[in-house]
Design a protein around this motif. Sequence first.
Motif, mmCIF file in Angstrom:
data_model
loop_
_atom_site.group_PDB
_atom_site.id
_atom_site.type_symbol
_atom_site.label_atom_id
_atom_site.label_comp_id
_atom_site.label_asym_id
_atom_site.label_seq_id
_atom_site.Cartn_x
_atom_site.Cartn_y
_atom_site.Cartn_z
ATOM 1 N N THR A 21 26.976 7.971 50.516
ATOM 2 C CA THR A 21 27.900 8.142 49.381
ATOM 3 C C THR A 21 29.174 8.836 49.857
ATOM 4 O O THR A 21 29.176 9.535 50.869
ATOM 5 C CB THR A 21 27.279 9.042 48.293
ATOM 6 O OG1 THR A 21 27.019 10.330 48.859
ATOM 7 C CG2 THR A 21 25.996 8.454 47.735
ATOM 8 N N GLY A 41 29.011 7.247 44.181
ATOM 9 C CA GLY A 41 27.860 7.390 43.287
ATOM 10 C C GLY A 41 28.142 8.327 42.124
ATOM 11 O O GLY A 41 28.938 9.269 42.257
ATOM 12 N N ASP A 42 27.430 8.071 41.029
ATOM 13 C CA ASP A 42 27.569 9.007 39.906
ATOM 14 C C ASP A 42 26.844 10.319 40.198
ATOM 15 O O ASP A 42 26.890 11.256 39.406
ATOM 16 C CB ASP A 42 27.102 8.371 38.583
ATOM 17 C CG ASP A 42 25.629 7.988 38.600
ATOM 18 O OD1 ASP A 42 24.979 8.132 39.649
ATOM 19 O OD2 ASP A 42 25.142 7.544 37.541
ATOM 20 N N SER A 43 26.198 10.391 41.382
ATOM 21 C CA SER A 43 25.616 11.658 41.839
ATOM 22 C C SER A 43 26.698 12.723 41.977
ATOM 23 O O SER A 43 26.385 13.906 42.105
ATOM 24 C CB SER A 43 24.899 11.459 43.177
ATOM 25 O OG SER A 43 25.742 10.817 44.103
ATOM 26 N N ASP A 81 29.436 3.069 41.360
ATOM 27 C CA ASP A 81 28.439 3.184 40.288
ATOM 28 C C ASP A 81 29.105 2.991 38.932
ATOM 29 O O ASP A 81 30.163 3.576 38.673
ATOM 30 C CB ASP A 81 27.836 4.602 40.307
ATOM 31 C CG ASP A 81 26.434 4.636 40.834
ATOM 32 O OD1 ASP A 81 25.753 3.592 40.830
ATOM 33 O OD2 ASP A 81 26.003 5.728 41.257
ATOM 34 N N LYS A 110 27.526 -0.985 40.968
ATOM 35 C CA LYS A 110 26.067 -0.788 40.952
ATOM 36 C C LYS A 110 25.630 -0.406 39.538
ATOM 37 O O LYS A 110 26.268 0.422 38.893
ATOM 38 C CB LYS A 110 25.634 0.289 41.949
ATOM 39 C CG LYS A 110 24.133 0.575 41.882
ATOM 40 C CD LYS A 110 23.644 1.357 43.085
ATOM 41 C CE LYS A 110 23.901 2.831 43.031
ATOM 42 N NZ LYS A 110 23.235 3.525 41.898
#
Length: 261
Positions: A21, A41-43, A81, A110
């Motif tokens: 990421t 990523g939405d992380s 994401d 994603k």
Amino acid sequence: MNSKIKKIIRKKNKSKIVSLTAYSKNISKILDKYCDIILVGDSMANVLYDQKNTHKISLEDLIKHTLSVQKGIKKSLLVVDMPKGSYSDTFTALKNARIIMKKTNCHAVKLENFRNNYKIINLLVKKKIPVMGHIGFTPQFKRSFRIEGQSKKEIEKLLKQAKSIEKAGAFSIVLECLTSDAARLITQSIKIPTIGIGSSSYCDGQILVTDDMLGLSGFYPKFVKKYANLNRIIEKAAKKYSREVKIKKFPTKKNFLNGTN
Ligand code: KIV
């Protein structure tokens, strides 16, 4: 189909797909040399914004960070994401996926698996928006963490999901926190590559959250290998800087700007 995506698919059964990421340019520029896929990523919700889950990160947040990440990328496939709520129905999904693609110039989006959202994947793919699926632990829709694929029935369910995502036209699927048996069966049963996180070495590729593997995030579950301890390195540097400013060791004349080089 985009040539970068074709290249990723061709790697299945030949060589492992490397993915990490990124949320900013300075990091993506380094990762780009070693990765096939870079995921915004939405992380970032947990990692950057200290939120307890990924539910509140917005489309604008994802776009803003992707614009930064994009500046560091020359060769990797850039996947973004779609945040929670941005693909709740086909109309909303298409509108938002188009916004992401147009504003960021990324290669794919994603989507986490939810209530058999294969129709949405299929529509996006038909509209020439490449999609990566995501099954197993899907933080946008699951309240508590659980390793998936622990029974025969669960493995069959996951396999069915993976096959439906493949049929819908996705070019790849993230398998998050599946048992090795589930990851192996799914990887052997579909033609598109699986990218695992916490899902054993049977997947076609691996992804980790970069801040975790660099020892920056403070989140180190069993499936994360810490390849560096940046927390310690940054702390040491900041401490040294602080001390040198206080004792007037920095800046020295060497650092003065007096109109010459
Ligand atoms: O948001 C993210 O970083 C992800 C990876 C963990 C696959 O979805």
